[in-house]
Scaffold this motif. Structure first.
Motif, PDB file in Angstrom:
ATOM      1  N   VAL A 134      -4.021   9.598   7.273  1.00  0.00           N
ATOM      2  CA  VAL A 134      -4.689   8.733   6.303  1.00  0.00           C
ATOM      3  C   VAL A 134      -4.987   7.392   6.971  1.00  0.00           C
ATOM      4  O   VAL A 134      -4.075   6.764   7.518  1.00  0.00           O
ATOM      5  N   PRO A 135      -6.225   6.914   6.959  1.00  0.00           N
ATOM      6  CA  PRO A 135      -6.531   5.603   7.559  1.00  0.00           C
ATOM      7  C   PRO A 135      -5.710   4.493   6.919  1.00  0.00           C
ATOM      8  O   PRO A 135      -5.362   4.555   5.725  1.00  0.00           O
ATOM      9  N   ALA A 136      -5.404   3.479   7.713  1.00  0.00           N
ATOM     10  CA  ALA A 136      -4.563   2.384   7.223  1.00  0.00           C
ATOM     11  C   ALA A 136      -5.189   1.669   6.040  1.00  0.00           C
ATOM     12  O   ALA A 136      -4.478   1.251   5.117  1.00  0.00           O
ATOM     13  N   VAL A 137      -6.505   1.538   6.038  1.00  0.00           N
ATOM     14  CA  VAL A 137      -7.181   0.868   4.923  1.00  0.00           C
ATOM     15  C   VAL A 137      -7.005   1.667   3.641  1.00  0.00           C
ATOM     16  O   VAL A 137      -6.688   1.122   2.571  1.00  0.00           O
ATOM     17  N   VAL A 138      -7.193   2.985   3.724  1.00  0.00           N
ATOM     18  CA  VAL A 138      -7.037   3.848   2.551  1.00  0.00           C
ATOM     19  C   VAL A 138      -5.592   3.840   2.072  1.00  0.00           C
ATOM     20  O   VAL A 138      -5.322   3.772   0.855  1.00  0.00           O
TER      21      VAL A 138
END
Length: 309
Positions: free
Chosen positions: A133-137
């Motif tokens: 999971v991307p850090a932003v998400v």
């Protein structure tokens, strides 16, 4: 006469290439393979560092424009209380979050490697999945759950009639960010430890079993010493990642503006200086100082780990 004509028609032996010429050709072939990497490395790594060093030697003034100031920016950065407060906050984050994250990752890796965990393939994938999971998400997901008015915490308060502490309050926001980072990177470090455990010779386990060593004795006397290199590498990566903390506080800043200021971390402070304050030269200086501090600490940890090994 026939013998002489036969010798005359024979071709002369081939000349051997000169050693110096052969070495030069080999060097050219080697540079042909390494050249693309060197070019990309210089373009995306060395060139930005050189440009940042160049910017740090200048300063924008209201009168006179950009002028050369030498090391004045570095003196200003070393006396900047906002920078040191952000660095202290990141240091506290490192001292608490990194041991917890690596400890959990190590326990999970040992449980999977023991062979006694039911459904270990599914468990391994499930633990590693948050890293995809991307850090932003991830920050947006957890920021929504932390919300006391619209998120999971608020729903629990309304359903149970209680008042849970606000995870985005100034006193808890650093721990909340640590929870997000731990959730993201436990699987990554677990995979490093598990891969190292799979390379340990089974003969060591058999010898420990013959000597009467139990499970915990085998862990502390065989497994942990065997994966010391992986532990050092994971620690160094985690230290570097902690000093580079940016995505999570940057995303949560809009949800908790009173708790996360523009100088919450050194990277966030550098970003604010450059893009909000238009202080590109001083931002480059702070980034270089932070890079040197990170490199020194990471190198010290590496030397200590190698010395123990």
């Amino acid at each position: 006469m026939t013998f002489l004509s036969t010798r005359a028609t024979e071709a002369p032996p081939p000349r051997r290439p000169r050693p110096r010429l052969r070495l030069r050709k080999e060097a050219l072939v080697g540079w042909g393979f390494a050249g693309p990497f060197v070019a990309v490395f210089g373009l995306v790594f060395l060139a930005p560092i050189g440009y940042a060093l160049y910017l740090s030697l200048f300063k924008d003034r209201l009168i006179g424009g950009t002028s050369f100031v030498g090391l004045d920016n570095y003196g200003e950065a070393l006396a900047d209380t906002r920078f040191w407060e952000g660095l202290a906050r990141v240091g506290l984050f490192l001292l608490v979050q990194v041991p917890v994250m690596l400890g959990v990752a190590l326990l999970v890796a040992l449980a999977i490697d023991s062979g006694r965990l039911y459904g270990r393939t599914f468990f391994r994938v499930a633990v590693f999945l948050p890293y995809a999971v991307p850090a932003v998400v991830a920050s947006l997901i957890w920021g929504f759950m932390y919300g006391t008015r619209f998120g999971l915490v608020g729903n629990i308060n309304d359903a149970l009639g209680v008042t849970l502490p606000d995870p985005l309050s100034p006193s808890l926001v650093l721990a909340s960010i640590g929870n997000i980072v731990t959730w993201e990177f436990v699987g990554y470090n677990m995979l490093i430890f598990y891969s190292a455990l799979r390379t340990v010779p089974r003969s060591l386990y058999e010898a420990a079993a013959i000597d009467g060593a139990g499970e915990w004795r085998t862990v502390f006397s065989v497994k942990l010493p065997a994966i010391r290199g992986a532990l050092v590498i994971a620690t160094i990566f985690s230290i570097i990642g902690s000093f580079q903390l940016f995505n999570e506080p940057s995303i949560l800043q809009k949800l908790a503006p009173n708790a996360i200021t523009s100088d919450f971390t050194p990277n966030l402070y550098t970003y604010s200086l450059s893009f909000s304050g238009q202080q590109h030269n001083y931002a480059a200086t702070v980034a270089i100082v932070m890079g040197v501090i990170t490199a020194v600490i990471a190198y010290t940890v590496q030397l200590r780990g190698m010395r123990k090994g």
